[in-house]
Write a protein that holds these residues in place. Sequence first.
Motif, PDB file in Angstrom:
ATOM      1  N   PHE A 322      44.889  43.613  24.859  1.00 17.91           N
ATOM      2  CA  PHE A 322      46.116  44.309  24.162  1.00 17.91           C
ATOM      3  C   PHE A 322      47.007  43.437  23.501  1.00 17.91           C
ATOM      4  CE2 PHE A 322      44.797  46.735  27.781  1.00 17.91           C
ATOM      5  CZ  PHE A 322      44.393  47.761  27.576  1.00 17.91           C
ATOM      6  N   GLU A 323      46.739  42.003  23.367  1.00 13.54           N
ATOM      7  CA  GLU A 323      47.555  41.199  22.592  1.00 13.54           C
ATOM      8  C   GLU A 323      47.012  41.359  21.199  1.00 13.54           C
ATOM      9  OE1 GLU A 323      47.664  37.773  24.750  1.00 13.54           O
ATOM     10  OE2 GLU A 323      48.889  38.140  26.171  1.00 13.54           O
ATOM     11  N   THR A 324      48.212  41.301  20.402  1.00 12.30           N
ATOM     12  CA  THR A 324      47.894  41.268  18.767  1.00 12.30           C
ATOM     13  C   THR A 324      47.447  39.880  18.311  1.00 12.30           C
ATOM     14  OG1 THR A 324      50.014  41.054  18.161  1.00 12.30           O
ATOM     15  CG2 THR A 324      49.175  43.223  18.787  1.00 12.30           C
ATOM     16  N   GLU A 325      47.779  38.697  18.891  1.00  8.26           N
ATOM     17  CA  GLU A 325      47.545  37.497  18.328  1.00  8.26           C
ATOM     18  C   GLU A 325      45.827  37.140  18.482  1.00  8.26           C
ATOM     19  OE1 GLU A 325      49.423  38.196  20.543  1.00  8.26           O
ATOM     20  OE2 GLU A 325      51.661  37.937  19.695  1.00  8.26           O
ATOM     21  N   ILE A 364      53.548  33.794  26.029  1.00 10.79           N
ATOM     22  CA  ILE A 364      53.189  35.087  26.232  1.00 10.79           C
ATOM     23  C   ILE A 364      53.022  35.855  24.644  1.00 10.79           C
ATOM     24  CG2 ILE A 364      55.741  35.915  26.231  1.00 10.79           C
ATOM     25  CD1 ILE A 364      54.958  37.900  28.778  1.00 10.79           C
ATOM     26  N   GLY A 365      52.107  36.671  24.936  1.00  9.53           N
ATOM     27  CA  GLY A 365      51.974  37.415  23.506  1.00  9.53           C
ATOM     28  C   GLY A 365      52.822  38.686  23.273  1.00  9.53           C
ATOM     29  N   SER A 366      52.738  39.336  22.278  1.00  8.59           N
ATOM     30  CA  SER A 366      53.510  40.496  21.861  1.00  8.59           C
ATOM     31  C   SER A 366      52.323  41.587  21.601  1.00  8.59           C
ATOM     32  CB  SER A 366      54.204  40.244  20.741  1.00  8.59           C
ATOM     33  OG  SER A 366      55.177  41.534  20.360  1.00  8.59           O
ATOM     34  N   ASP A 367      52.943  42.977  22.037  1.00 11.64           N
ATOM     35  CA  ASP A 367      52.241  44.275  21.932  1.00 11.64           C
ATOM     36  C   ASP A 367      52.828  44.843  20.508  1.00 11.64           C
ATOM     37  OD1 ASP A 367      50.759  43.351  23.984  1.00 11.64           O
ATOM     38  OD2 ASP A 367      51.836  44.935  25.368  1.00 11.64           O
ATOM     39  N   SER A 398      55.429  33.447  22.253  1.00 12.65           N
ATOM     40  CA  SER A 398      56.702  33.058  22.510  1.00 12.65           C
ATOM     41  C   SER A 398      56.510  32.248  23.944  1.00 12.65           C
ATOM     42  CB  SER A 398      57.687  34.175  22.746  1.00 12.65           C
ATOM     43  OG  SER A 398      57.218  35.057  23.781  1.00 12.65           O
ATOM     44  N   PRO A 399      57.239  31.123  23.958  1.00 13.64           N
ATOM     45  CA  PRO A 399      57.111  30.143  25.149  1.00 13.64           C
ATOM     46  C   PRO A 399      57.939  30.876  26.393  1.00 13.64           C
ATOM     47  CG  PRO A 399      58.715  29.512  23.765  1.00 13.64           C
ATOM     48  CD  PRO A 399      58.229  30.503  23.099  1.00 13.64           C
ATOM     49  N   ASP A 444      60.834  41.738  21.470  1.00 15.30           N
ATOM     50  CA  ASP A 444      60.788  40.422  20.839  1.00 15.30           C
ATOM     51  C   ASP A 444      61.308  39.476  21.448  1.00 15.30           C
ATOM     52  OD1 ASP A 444      60.148  38.985  18.198  1.00 15.30           O
ATOM     53  OD2 ASP A 444      62.388  38.711  18.419  1.00 15.30           O
ATOM     54  N   ALA A 445      60.847  38.077  21.357  1.00 21.07           N
ATOM     55  CA  ALA A 445      61.373  36.870  21.886  1.00 21.07           C
ATOM     56  C   ALA A 445      62.848  36.969  21.868  1.00 21.07           C
ATOM     57  CB  ALA A 445      60.760  35.866  21.355  1.00 21.07           C
TER      58      ALA A 445
END
Length: 533
Positions: A322-325, A364-367, A398-399, A444-445
Amino acid sequence: MRGLQRLVQATRNRQSTHALRRSRLRNPEQQAFIGMGEPEMNLACRWFSVRHLAVGIAISFAVLFCTANADAQASRVGATLEGTVTDSSGAAIPSSKITVRNALTSQSRRVATDEQGFFRAEQLTIGTYEVEAERTGFAPSRHTGVVLSLGQTVHLDIVLSPASTSEKVTVSAQPLAIDTSQTSVISSVDRERIEELPVRTRNSLDFVLLAPGVSGSPAASAVSGSTPLTGSGFTFGGLRPRSNNVSIDGLDNNDEYTGSSRTELSPEIVQEFQVVNNGLSAESGGASGGSINVITRSGTNMVHGDAFIFAQDSAFNAHDPFETETGKPSFRRFRAGSSLGGPIVKDRTFYYVAFEQEHNRGQIGSDIDPTITSSINSFLASGAFPGLATRQINAACSPIARAETEAAGKLEHQLTKNTALMFRYAFTNNKESGDAFNTGGLIDASARGSSFTSDNHLSGSLTAVLGSEAVSDFRFQVATRHAVLRTNELFGPEIDITGLAIQGIARAAKIIIKPAIHTRVRGANTFGRLAGR
């Protein structure tokens, strides 16, 4: 009757004396002082002190003796052993001497049977005991391996044989484990299950989920406005997570704002759990949900310790679909700890300490959809919302980081044969960066939260055996908590694009953009456009 009349007359004389004193203060020479309030205030304080001190002492003694004889009250920090002593014909044997000895610490309690041959020993430390009964003219009887669990009342029937038939009788059979006097629905998690069952979070309260009717509470909403402080993490029968009561060694350990546990203990120093999820009694009340009572470990005459280390690396993890990266977020976790317990003075003074520490760093990734990210960044680059400090959404990972330290120590000392003293200190320091709250996939981060929490807890108890039917238990605690919560972005308002993205500082000024689709029909064609408000 004459004594009662004298008491009434003495009371009237005292009241008249106080009324005369108050009236004397009303003369013209002392009006100025009364205006300042000093003479009358001193008199009132003196009257309050003498009268209410006597009442307070009377109430204290009444409460002490009433609680000492309240046999039905269960112990929150120990167990109770009761039973009867009879001969082979079933006749009661009064004035028998009963010795209850802890097999690991050699500490003992002595009680005597009453006229019906009944005995009762309260506030016993949980563990394995040996019970020995003696009476002149009868052979001594010894029961080994009697296990006492937290809050349990164990009934033991002892039969003494004549001294002429045998020298000593040893019984190893266990009494019934069912507590017939218990009216609440109680589940216990003993030391064996705590040691053998894995717990990924190393949070000792996670073992509460083993009790029936208890489930993990859903995570807090990721949208802004939800509380950033974590709750207890579990719910009883679907009730709110903050409706529970958590105590350690019989003392309150609740956060009054969130209902979570303040000081976290390492599983290495936890001896047993007692979970009451239905039919709360007076000693385990204070909550509309459930009651969790935690008992810490004690040292014994044997030196015992443990050491452990846990490690985790993202190289062994699969990629989240599910992560976009395109890349896989990095993550490294390291946790180590140890515990040690034993005697300082054999059979009298014992200690137990536990310490563990965790460090982890990762990403950690973003959706958030990449197309949405690009559109929002272009919109902000055009000069929209000039008061917003965050000018673009982070499209990459993001860290995040976490550092946690848990330390606890317990010291027990047997002052006299019937008096025991205990002190316990616990310390928790937890720092979570970028992953404490506002952790939803569409956040967002810049809006992700960090928390810094420090807890210190000092508690103690003084337990005295006042006789065969009374035990005094005095407990105290001093606890402090320091918590700091903040988001990664410290300035500017928050922008909440419903269903698409959240950015900026939370719990500040907020701009909500709700996308809406307007349609109109022309012939066979449908036209649509996206608008914000």
